[in-house]
Design an enzyme around this catalytic site. Structure first.
Site, PDB file in Angstrom:
ATOM      1  N   PHE A 149       0.919  -1.088   0.035  1.00  0.00           N
ATOM      2  CA  PHE A 149       0.116   0.168  -0.056  1.00  0.00           C
ATOM      3  C   PHE A 149       0.890   1.380   0.054  1.00  0.00           C
ATOM      4  CE2 PHE A 149       0.631   0.024   4.480  1.00  0.00           C
ATOM      5  CZ  PHE A 149       0.867   1.398   4.859  1.00  0.00           C
ATOM      6  N   LYS A 173      -1.250  -6.909  -9.376  1.00  0.00           N
ATOM      7  CA  LYS A 173      -2.158  -7.087  -8.102  1.00  0.00           C
ATOM      8  C   LYS A 173      -1.920  -6.159  -6.953  1.00  0.00           C
ATOM      9  CE  LYS A 173      -2.941  -8.428  -4.463  1.00  0.00           C
ATOM     10  NZ  LYS A 173      -3.235  -7.459  -3.444  1.00  0.00           N
ATOM     11  N   GLU A 176      -4.720  -3.688  -1.834  1.00  0.00           N
ATOM     12  CA  GLU A 176      -6.351  -3.748  -1.835  1.00  0.00           C
ATOM     13  C   GLU A 176      -6.552  -2.307  -0.928  1.00  0.00           C
ATOM     14  OE1 GLU A 176      -4.393  -5.907  -0.486  1.00  0.00           O
ATOM     15  OE2 GLU A 176      -5.383  -6.975   1.127  1.00  0.00           O
ATOM     16  N   SER A 226       5.310  -7.045   3.175  1.00  0.00           N
ATOM     17  CA  SER A 226       5.985  -7.271   4.603  1.00  0.00           C
ATOM     18  C   SER A 226       6.703  -8.550   4.520  1.00  0.00           C
ATOM     19  CB  SER A 226       4.813  -7.369   5.675  1.00  0.00           C
ATOM     20  OG  SER A 226       3.673  -8.189   5.335  1.00  0.00           O
ATOM     21  N   CYS A 281       9.420   1.995   3.651  1.00  0.00           N
ATOM     22  CA  CYS A 281      10.328   0.903   3.731  1.00  0.00           C
ATOM     23  C   CYS A 281      11.791   1.540   4.012  1.00  0.00           C
ATOM     24  CB  CYS A 281      10.454  -0.294   2.534  1.00  0.00           C
ATOM     25  SG  CYS A 281      11.090   0.275   1.214  1.00  0.00           S
ATOM     26  N   GLU A 383       9.389  -4.337  12.895  1.00  0.00           N
ATOM     27  CA  GLU A 383       8.921  -3.124  12.250  1.00  0.00           C
ATOM     28  C   GLU A 383       7.818  -2.638  12.530  1.00  0.00           C
ATOM     29  OE1 GLU A 383       7.707  -3.884   7.922  1.00  0.00           O
ATOM     30  OE2 GLU A 383       8.990  -2.074   7.394  1.00  0.00           O
TER      31      GLU A 383
HETATM   32  P1  NAD Z   1       1.543  -6.734   3.033  1.00  0.00           P
HETATM   33  O1  NAD Z   1       2.567  -7.567   3.091  1.00  0.00           O
HETATM   34  O2  NAD Z   1       0.606  -6.663   4.122  1.00  0.00           O
HETATM   35  O3  NAD Z   1       0.808  -6.546   1.568  1.00  0.00           O
HETATM   36  C1  NAD Z   1       1.614  -6.806   0.455  1.00  0.00           C
HETATM   37  C2  NAD Z   1       0.608  -7.689  -0.801  1.00  0.00           C
HETATM   38  O4  NAD Z   1       0.569  -8.726  -0.315  1.00  0.00           O
HETATM   39  C3  NAD Z   1      -0.410  -6.728  -1.131  1.00  0.00           C
HETATM   40  O5  NAD Z   1      -0.705  -6.972  -2.250  1.00  0.00           O
HETATM   41  C4  NAD Z   1      -1.598  -7.818  -0.238  1.00  0.00           C
HETATM   42  O6  NAD Z   1      -2.666  -7.919  -0.837  1.00  0.00           O
HETATM   43  C5  NAD Z   1      -0.695  -9.010  -0.401  1.00  0.00           C
HETATM   44  N1  NAD Z   1      -1.080  -9.756   0.871  1.00  0.00           N
HETATM   45  C6  NAD Z   1      -1.400  -9.274   2.204  1.00  0.00           C
HETATM   46  N2  NAD Z   1      -1.551 -10.541   2.913  1.00  0.00           N
HETATM   47  C7  NAD Z   1      -1.277 -11.792   2.307  1.00  0.00           C
HETATM   48  C8  NAD Z   1      -1.336 -13.001   2.373  1.00  0.00           C
HETATM   49  N3  NAD Z   1      -1.962 -13.408   3.595  1.00  0.00           N
HETATM   50  N4  NAD Z   1      -1.042 -13.960   1.440  1.00  0.00           N
HETATM   51  C9  NAD Z   1      -0.912 -13.450   0.219  1.00  0.00           C
HETATM   52  N5  NAD Z   1      -0.725 -12.049   0.057  1.00  0.00           N
HETATM   53  C10 NAD Z   1      -1.113 -11.362   0.826  1.00  0.00           C
HETATM   54  O7  NAD Z   1       2.500  -5.188   3.130  1.00  0.00           O
HETATM   55  P2  NAD Z   1       1.848  -3.834   3.338  1.00  0.00           P
HETATM   56  O8  NAD Z   1       1.206  -3.520   4.675  1.00  0.00           O
HETATM   57  O9  NAD Z   1       0.827  -3.387   1.981  1.00  0.00           O
HETATM   58  O10 NAD Z   1       3.011  -2.721   2.932  1.00  0.00           O
HETATM   59  C11 NAD Z   1       3.933  -2.415   3.844  1.00  0.00           C
HETATM   60  C12 NAD Z   1       5.307  -3.439   4.032  1.00  0.00           C
HETATM   61  O11 NAD Z   1       5.901  -3.358   2.816  1.00  0.00           O
HETATM   62  C13 NAD Z   1       6.133  -2.935   5.118  1.00  0.00           C
HETATM   63  O12 NAD Z   1       6.621  -4.377   5.797  1.00  0.00           O
HETATM   64  C14 NAD Z   1       7.269  -2.392   4.086  1.00  0.00           C
HETATM   65  O13 NAD Z   1       8.462  -2.450   4.837  1.00  0.00           O
HETATM   66  C15 NAD Z   1       7.108  -3.315   2.954  1.00  0.00           C
HETATM   67  N6  NAD Z   1       7.837  -2.577   1.906  1.00  0.00           N
HETATM   68  C16 NAD Z   1       8.899  -2.946   1.475  1.00  0.00           C
HETATM   69  C17 NAD Z   1       9.602  -2.345   0.660  1.00  0.00           C
HETATM   70  C18 NAD Z   1      10.997  -2.802   0.087  1.00  0.00           C
HETATM   71  O14 NAD Z   1      11.349  -2.569  -1.306  1.00  0.00           O
HETATM   72  N7  NAD Z   1      11.849  -3.731   0.712  1.00  0.00           N
HETATM   73  C19 NAD Z   1       9.072  -1.402  -0.494  1.00  0.00           C
HETATM   74  C20 NAD Z   1       7.756  -0.952   0.289  1.00  0.00           C
HETATM   75  C21 NAD Z   1       7.160  -1.704   1.191  1.00  0.00           C
END
Ligand code: NAD
Length: 498
Positions: A149, A173, A176, A226, A281, A383
């Protein structure tokens, strides 16, 4: 209520799975739209559209593909204000930061405009008698991206910009939580001349992600989110024979040496720890001042700076940062602040309990500052992803370097110093993927590549830059000889250069 739609084969498509997610305006706390959550069958529809479109797209010469990227860049710039407003009111980051999100993505599009050069292979003439060898980079076919997000414009563009320029068809994808900008970007790609079906957007949650990871026709998956989900994506995708790059969470440290320019360093931390409410991040949520004097001065100045921060609605041009993305995320952050207190860290500034007049239901949270945080505390290991800065005091550069080096995450790190030798040693030794020297958020430029170490990234390939081109292509090597009319010797041994 506004209904967000999938974007498949160049068409808006309402969800048919009867499952929907709420999209909030974090400034008001109200639901402003609904997003359909796709079934495996809807995901498959997008894959079929992509399969149909991809061979012709791969046949378009790279220069023409690049021209579409140029046109797309122009269109995004024309629509910058509209996109930034849409992004800001779903994510909660302030408008200037929303524009930064879009701009950093556009920089990858600019890089992708150089695709004719980037796809050039290698050639060896007369590798043997009458024998030439050349290699080319060919697209993988249909590939997918799953995005978080917190950068709803930049991260999709990191992925589809390069993948599509390389000749692949793409299934995005997006998160959401803030899916509107990714759909607008796909519409603008179509307007720029991209054929239908080359870029498809399918919204969803775990069901859509699992369908991507299981789909036999998706050859590669790029994931950012994450760490637990990144790891899951990597393990499941690779077990299913896919190429996977999966970027995860972070806990970035900033080492402050006694000779640092303290005024600048405090300003850098204010922006890097609290900008975008800490939802980056590459945020800088851990300060490691070296020596008591450095720590005391940093603490005093930071407290003063925090008292001047303005938290406001994301469209307020004077706000330093806006609300966090959801109420659930706000609660998660306040729970961590309580945990920090319970663990024995000293809470110097408490951001809980902030309410904004006229926006009492918005997801706002003030800045928090902890001193005397220890490496064995859970609030340090995890985090938090919010406007919380934790100070871990160290006695020496060696001790300070050990902290990020031994942390489970290894995304980014920074050192603030005037000592070139100390900075050089630190950059060389620290066990982290991206290092800033007097640069608080060392996000590599588009033509370099982005990626952390340890639990911040799974898989071998970084995002964008030439690493991105490698990730989204495979090498084909051709060894050729043309008949001369003379019969070559018959041989039953492996050909060698002897
Ligand atoms: P998230 O892991 O909740 O979601 C990321 C994606 O995974 C979304 O598209 C989501 O729909 C999907 N997802 C969520 N739960 C899932 C599940 N149980 N099974 C399969 N898919 C699932 O992350 P977020 O809250 O949207 O974003 C924040 C996180 O992203 C933080 O941890 C941040 O550090 C990380 N991030 C990392 C980078 C990097 O390049 N290292 C860059 C930006 C964000």
């Amino acid at each position: 209520m506004r209904q967000i739609t999938h974007f498949i084969s160049g068409q808006a498509q309402a969800g048919r799975a009867e499952r929907f997610g709420d999209i909030y305006n974090p400034n008001t706390g109200e639901v402003q739209a609904q997003v359909p959550l796709a079934s495996a069958a809807e995901l498959d529809e997008a894959v079929q559209a992509a399969l149909l479109a991809q061979p012709d797209w791969a046949g378009v010469n790279p220069q023409r593909r690049a021209r579409i990227m140029f046109k797309f860049k122009e269109l995004v710039e024309t629509h910058m204000d509209e996109l930034a407003m849409l992004l800001s009111c779903e994510h909660g980051k302030v408008l200037a930061d929303a524009k930064g999100d879009i701009q950093r993505g556009l920089e990858v599009i600019e890089f992708a405009c150089g695709i004719p050069h980037l796809l050039k292979g290698e050639y060896t003439q007369s590798a043997g008698p009458g024998l030439d060898v050349f290699s080319t980079r060919q697209p993988l076919g249909v590939v997918a991206g799953i995005t978080p997000f917190n950068f709803p414009a930049m991260i999709p563009m990191w992925m589809f910009g390069i993948a599509i320029a390389c000749g692949n068809a793409f299934i995005l994808k997006p998160s959401e939580k803030d899916p509107s900008v990714p759909v607008r970007l796909a519409e603008l790609m179509l307007e720029a001349g991209l054929p239908e079906g080359v870029l498809n957007v399918v919204h969803g949650d775990k069901i859509a992600v699992d369908a991507i990871l299981a789909h036999a026709d998706i050859k590669a998956v790029s994931f950012v989110g994450s760490s637990d989900i990144a790891h899951y994506t990597y393990m499941t995708g690779t077990a299913n024979g896919k190429r996977v790059q999966a970027m995860g969470g972070a806990k970035n440290h900033g080492i402050i040496m006694p000779d640092a320019d303290m005024e600048q360093t405090v300003a850098d931390f204010a922006g890097a720890a609290f900008g975008s409410a800490g939802e980056r991040c590459m945020a800088l949520p851990v300060a490691v001042p070296v020596g008591k004097q450095t720590a005391d001065e940093f603490v005093a100045r930071m407290q003063e700076t925090l008292s001047t921060l303005k938290i406001g609605i994301s469209t307020d041009p004077d706000a330093h940062y806006g609300p966090v993305v959801t109420q659930a995320h706000r609660e998660r952050i306040t729970d961590y602040i309580q945990m920090g207190v319970d663990e024995g860290a000293e809470l110097l500034v408490d951001g809980r309990g902030l309410t904004l007049q006229g926006h009492e239901k918005g997801f706002f949270i003030g800045p928090s500052l902890f001193d005397h945080v220890k490496a064995d505390m859970q609030t340090y290991r995890d985090e938090i992803f919010g406007p919380v800065l934790q100070i871990v005091r160290a006695e020496s550069l060696e001790e300070a370097t050990r902290l990020p080096s031994q942390h489970q995450y290894g995304n980014g790190v920074a050192i603030f110093t005037r000592n070139g030798l100390a900075a050089r040693e630190f950059a060389d030794k620290v066990n982290v993927g991206m290092v800033g020297v007097n640069v608080p958020i060392p996000v590599p430029l588009a033509y370099h590549s982005f990626g952390g170490w340890k639990r911040s990234a799974f898989g071998d390939a970084n995002q964008h830059g030439t690493e991105g081109v490698r990730f989204f292509t495979k090498i084909k090597t051709v060894t050729q000889r043309w008949p001369t009319g003379e019969l070559a010797d018959q041989s039953f041994i492996i050909p060698t250069m002897n």
